[in-house]
Design a protein around this motif. Sequence first.
Motif, PDB file in Angstrom:
ATOM      1  N   CYS A 195       0.939   1.682   1.301  1.00 48.57           N
ATOM      2  CA  CYS A 195       1.592   1.299   0.388  1.00 48.57           C
ATOM      3  C   CYS A 195       1.325   2.614  -0.794  1.00 48.57           C
ATOM      4  N   GLY A 197       1.650   4.933  -3.928  1.00 54.23           N
ATOM      5  CA  GLY A 197       2.049   4.829  -5.457  1.00 54.23           C
ATOM      6  C   GLY A 197       0.851   4.537  -6.233  1.00 54.23           C
ATOM      7  N   ARG A 198       0.933   4.913  -7.585  1.00 51.45           N
ATOM      8  CA  ARG A 198      -0.033   4.629  -8.541  1.00 51.45           C
ATOM      9  C   ARG A 198      -0.179   3.066  -8.564  1.00 51.45           C
ATOM     10  N   SER A 202       2.656  -3.105 -12.593  1.00 57.93           N
ATOM     11  CA  SER A 202       4.220  -3.070 -12.515  1.00 57.93           C
ATOM     12  C   SER A 202       4.620  -2.651 -10.920  1.00 57.93           C
ATOM     13  N   LYS A 203       3.541  -1.981 -10.260  1.00 53.10           N
ATOM     14  CA  LYS A 203       3.582  -1.607  -9.005  1.00 53.10           C
ATOM     15  C   LYS A 203       3.453  -2.486  -7.930  1.00 53.10           C
ATOM     16  N   GLN A 205       0.927  -4.181  -6.462  1.00 54.02           N
ATOM     17  CA  GLN A 205      -0.100  -3.983  -5.428  1.00 54.02           C
ATOM     18  C   GLN A 205      -0.911  -5.446  -5.358  1.00 54.02           C
ATOM     19  N   VAL A 272       6.946  -1.366  -0.454  1.00 50.25           N
ATOM     20  CA  VAL A 272       7.463  -0.835  -1.875  1.00 50.25           C
ATOM     21  C   VAL A 272       7.481  -2.156  -2.480  1.00 50.25           C
ATOM     22  N   SER A 274       6.837  -2.781  -5.976  1.00 55.00           N
ATOM     23  CA  SER A 274       6.849  -2.674  -7.455  1.00 55.00           C
ATOM     24  C   SER A 274       8.155  -3.585  -7.962  1.00 55.00           C
ATOM     25  N   GLU A 277      12.048  -0.155  -9.845  1.00 52.67           N
ATOM     26  CA  GLU A 277      11.924   1.416  -9.153  1.00 52.67           C
ATOM     27  C   GLU A 277      13.477   1.986  -9.789  1.00 52.67           C
TER      28      GLU A 277
END
Length: 445
Positions: A195, A197-198, A202-203, A205, A272, A274, A277
């Motif tokens: 995974c 991404g920051r 909102s993402k 994780q 993904v 989040s 997107e």
Amino acid sequence: MLQMIDNWRTYDPSVEVMVVSRSPVGRLQPELDRRGIPWMNLEFGSWVLPQLIVSPEDVYRTARHDFLATKSLVRLIQEFGPDVVATNTIVAPWAALAAKMVGVPHVWFPSEYGDDHEFAIGVDHTFDDLGALSDLVVTNSAALKTYLSRWIDDSKMAVLYPALEFSDLAHRVKDTPPDWTNPFSALPDTLRVVCVGRIAPSKGQARLVRSIAQLKRQNVRVEVALVGSARDHDLTSIRLLIDELDVGDRIVLTGETANPFPFIAAADIGAVVSVSEGFGRVTVEYLAVGKPVVAARVGATPELVSDGHTGLLYDAADDSALVEALLAYHRDPALLAAHGAAALAGVDEIVNRNRLPAIVRQIEGCVAAGSAPIERMPHLVLSWMTLPATAQRMFADVGALVDPHDSVTWTVGSNLARPLRSVRRTAGRIARRVVPRTLRNGWRT
């Protein structure tokens, strides 16, 4: 933005670009220097922020910087004489306002919904202004275009996918730093998930971590590599959750990396998770390495992932849906392989959608038509009209609002100036009686 500039200059070698960026100098400016692109830095704030500025002093100071930046941009546009002005982020509208003031066509390239951010003048007013100040709005996905159509006329919008280049993908997959280690174990019957991404609420994780904990309770081994940066409080939060759910043996936090492709290649699938997107660049990167994608059915993701063909989409509102999607790939290696092959075969079609030449032609049309007159005062400008009240509150808070007539300085100065005022009045009366009017008027001139 850099890739779009590179592609534009390749498509039309005569195009000249100048970039205005926010102070201080960071990683962008050396890349511009390397390309021979002139740039200048300005100090300005944002109207879309992770946290709103609320203290009167900060509001007033930031607005002053923004107003001065807008004035500087007006001068720059007048001196540089561009055919078009472009804004590459929703958080800084100052170039759009300056372009409208000068009468130069403006193109806005929004690429996000503003998740995890606060809107200083409200969401409705922000996106309403975004359309009013632009002659063309180019979104990075059809999904974002649909979202913005609530505020912006569809005829004024177009879609341009981010520039994606995978010609050197094989090299990037193998380009591991000397200290790189595979984050996944070699244990059998294990599904390996990356995974990228920051790390932020909102993402999503945290939802992925909870799903791994649920699978662990079911004796299903799924390992995850979370690849990306995080603000300190977000990093602390995700670590506490991993410890609380006892999944430290299943989840690795790699931190930020300039090249995520070795991690992607080491995994079985890409995730993904989040809640929205704008485009999902990493989604296409997963597909380009031949990895099926498990993703929430939000934003642009359904444009990129064919559910049941190149990946599995799940309902973001259903807490168990992500678990079921991961279980499907864990239980069926043949499905995993088939979706991976389809992902690799279909990535070229995605890369070749919504290309730059069509957008350049639309921008040229805006240049030919000229800047459209604005039909109303932007909400942003109206918000500036409240600043005198903001300044008054600021001065009141620090005790600076005093009546000067009550001060000792005023009293002493007034008494000292009284004789001078008497002399001036007497000299004026004498001059009016003795000096001809025509000569007095000449003195005034």
